[in-house]
Structures are given as C-alpha cells and as structure tokens.
Enzyme design. Sequence first.
Site, PDB file in Angstrom:
ATOM      1  N   ASP A 167      28.556  41.022  47.060  1.00 15.87           N
ATOM      2  CA  ASP A 167      28.266  41.516  46.061  1.00 15.87           C
ATOM      3  C   ASP A 167      26.687  41.349  45.661  1.00 15.87           C
ATOM      4  OD1 ASP A 167      28.668  42.544  43.013  1.00 15.87           O
ATOM      5  OD2 ASP A 167      27.984  40.334  42.503  1.00 15.87           O
ATOM      6  N   LYS A 193      34.236  38.887  41.800  1.00 17.30           N
ATOM      7  CA  LYS A 193      33.894  37.462  41.516  1.00 17.30           C
ATOM      8  C   LYS A 193      34.841  36.830  40.835  1.00 17.30           C
ATOM      9  CE  LYS A 193      30.158  39.154  40.349  1.00 17.30           C
ATOM     10  NZ  LYS A 193      28.616  39.662  39.555  1.00 17.30           N
TER      11      LYS A 193
END
Length: 455
Positions: A167, A193
């Site tokens: 990410d 996440k």
Amino acid sequence: MSSKDNTISFPELIKLKRDGGQLSEAEIGTFVLGVTLGAIQKTQIGAMLMAIWQKGMTEEETLALTREMMNSGETFKWPEEWLVVDKHSTGGVGDKVSLPLAPALAACGCKVPMISGRGLAHTGGTLDKLESIPGFKVNQSVEQVKQILKDVGCCIVGQTESLVPADRVLYAIRDATSTVDSLPLIISSIISKKGAEGLSALMLDVKFGSAALYKDLDSARQLAQSLVTAGNKLGVKTGAVLSRMNAPIGQTVGNAVEVCEALECLKGRGPDDLKELVIDLGGYLLWMCGHSCTLEAGKSEITLKLENGEALKKFEAMLKAQGVLADVAHSLCSNESDYFKHMKRAAHQTELEVLDDGAVLDIDGLALAKVLHKLGAGRTKSGEEIDYSVGAEILVKMGQQVQKGESWIRIHHNCPDLSTHYPDLQKALIIGSRDKYKAVSRVAEFIDPDNPSMS
Ligand code: IUR
C-alpha cells in the site's frame, strides 16, 4: 521477477486491464508481489493504476487485490480471547473522535490497535493531534504495540514498516498519477490495512458533505457498502456509519485545541455532536464484536465509560505508554487549566465578530480548514512540518441566534496580522433566518455488516 517466472508479463497484465479484461487472482497476486519486491517498474505500476482507474474492477478482483495487499507484509496475530476492534474515518474537519473512542473501548475490555494517519490537504490527522502533546511517540514497533495492548488495552500509532508494504508503494504512485479516487483502489488500500490488524470488528465512518471526500450521501453510501462488503468477505466483521461533514465536528479545529476538546469529552463534557459520534461508533463496535447483546447496550456502556472517568484513565495510561512523562499525562487528564502548560499555545488569539443578526445555519468546515492550513495547521505534502498551536475555537453553536458584533470564533495564530484572512474566515459563518434552520444529527445512516445493501 521477469516474464520467464510467470505465464504473463507485466506489460501483458497492463494491456489486459487497459482493454477492459478481468484479472485473475493469480495475475493480481503477480502484480502485488512485483510491487512489494520492487520488481515492477514505477511506470508500469502507474500504467496499471490508470487502467484500473479507467476500467474499474469487479467485486472478485477488488477482493483479490485487497487480500494480496493485506498479505504483502506482516499481519497481526492476537490471543484468541481478545476482542480486537478499530475504526477508520474517511477524513474530516475537527475529527478528534479517535482520541476518546480508543480509550473508551479499552475501558470496556476491548483491545484497540488503532493505526492512524497524518493530515493531508484540509483534513486533520489523528497522529498530528496527538503529537501536540510533548513526548507522545506515534512510532511504535509491533512488539511495543503488543505490549501496550496487553498493559493498557489501546494505542494510537502510525503505520509500521512491516504492515501492508504494497500500500505504501501504491499510495505514493496513486498520489502522483491522479488515481487516488478509484473505488477498487480506495477499498483495497483501506481494508487491506485493517485486515492486517487482525481485527474482530471494524467500524467505518464514511463522511459526506462539503468538507468530505464524497460530497453527496449516495456516493458515500456506495463507498461504504463496498467497504463493508470487502471487509466482511475478508473475514473482518465490518459495519459503517454515514456521517455529515459540513460543519467541523465539535467546536475546535487544529491540533492542540482539538486535544483539549477530546480531553473534555473524556471528562464527560465537551460538545454533543462529538459525544454522539463516539457513542454511536463505539456502541456499534461493541455490538458487532459480540461484547454487547444490543446496539443500545453498547452505546450505554460507552456513555458510562466517558462519564465515570474510566475512559480518561485509559487515555492517561496510553499517553504514558507512548512516551509522555507521567506527571504531564496526569496533569493533562486532571486539570483543564493545565492544557496549555504542556501544549504550545499560539502567540496570538484573535476573535472575529458576527457581521449580521440571525441564526447560525451552518459553519463551512472546508473554508475554515483552508485558512487554518495557510496559518500553519496543515501540510501540503507529506513530511512537511506543521504548527500544532494554530487552530480555531468556534464560540457559537448551530442554530444559535446571534447578534452583530458578538464574537463567533477565536483564532489561535502565530503570524502577527490575521486581517488578510478575515474575508475568507467570515465566509465560513452562514447566518440566516431562524426558520431556515433544521437540526440534524451527525450520523445519517448505519450500514449493516450482514446486509450492506439494505441500510
Ligand atoms: N485512506 C487510505 O488508507 N487509503 C486510501 O486510499 C484513502 C484514504 I482515499
């Protein structure tokens, strides 16, 4: 990695998506592995992101991307008996909800490994707010997070290096290639996440309105439903609220001033809309993770922890565990006249007057945040320094009848002359006739974990 290692090369993968094709799970895995290992060129990543932005992704592709990103680094594992919960907000003005919410949930017996972000553009960041407190350390290792959760029950920390490394790479390139606002890219970024945090339940606060990423309820609902679907399919019990984001949350905007307001909320005081959000989000989480039998029971327990001082005790313990000196933490949590003994106060406080009689119909959070940003409260690019002491206290309430000449806002600033900002600040106060005012609650809708499309 080269095309020899895989049945399909990166340019072929990009072409497949560019031409509107569907990527298989294995192909998405190849892409994410290439991103994580640095085996795929940044130009190729940018091209793939743009292809995704233009052609979109099916639900299966989005889920595969989310799962591959989540597994691109370390994932947290907790003792079986822990109820591990967190919330994510899509960002707003004056949003200090995490500060009272994490310790209130910990006071209910949950574990809250809250991984938060920094402010960018007009939205404030929870980590910046907490860094107004001298000594507070947002960078904690995975081992430290585990220890704090064991000892205290909650922590509010920055992204660790090892969690979802894909990410970090993708987000930076999305920013540079105008591909941030793509539904599958937003969903995979947020949910990967949260999935890596090993949560029992996740609550999403999706904002809509003039100061939010999504301006209207329908588009925010679409994002919320997609996030809820992705979270649940990934095995995390996920729900959402859709909350209004025109006027700032509470009466303060900035960093140190927002910490003061969060402390007030933890002392059972503070503004009603802030309290409402903390209670709704916390109550929903307690119900989703199975701690409370009903939503109402969850909300009552959060209310109790804010009112009986147990959430405040957890906050003080969290401050100490994250580097704040014990006497500073205790003084902030015991005495409101000590707030600015410890946090930096701006050199000047200037009050602005109401220009016309009338009722406060709205306060334009975006307009206000833009001025505060110019005064140093926000950053334009990541890594920039900010001035924690800059901020605003709004002295009037929504719907309140005000008179010309009355003070409506107090600006905390360090530049000697604020006058060039007066016109923009005055535009933020929307005054009109009383009959045009309609009181609304912050939370407009809940999105149910078991039936996201039927809210
Ligand atoms: N926050 C994230 O973590 N990811 C995103 O893509 C956005 C906000 I937009």
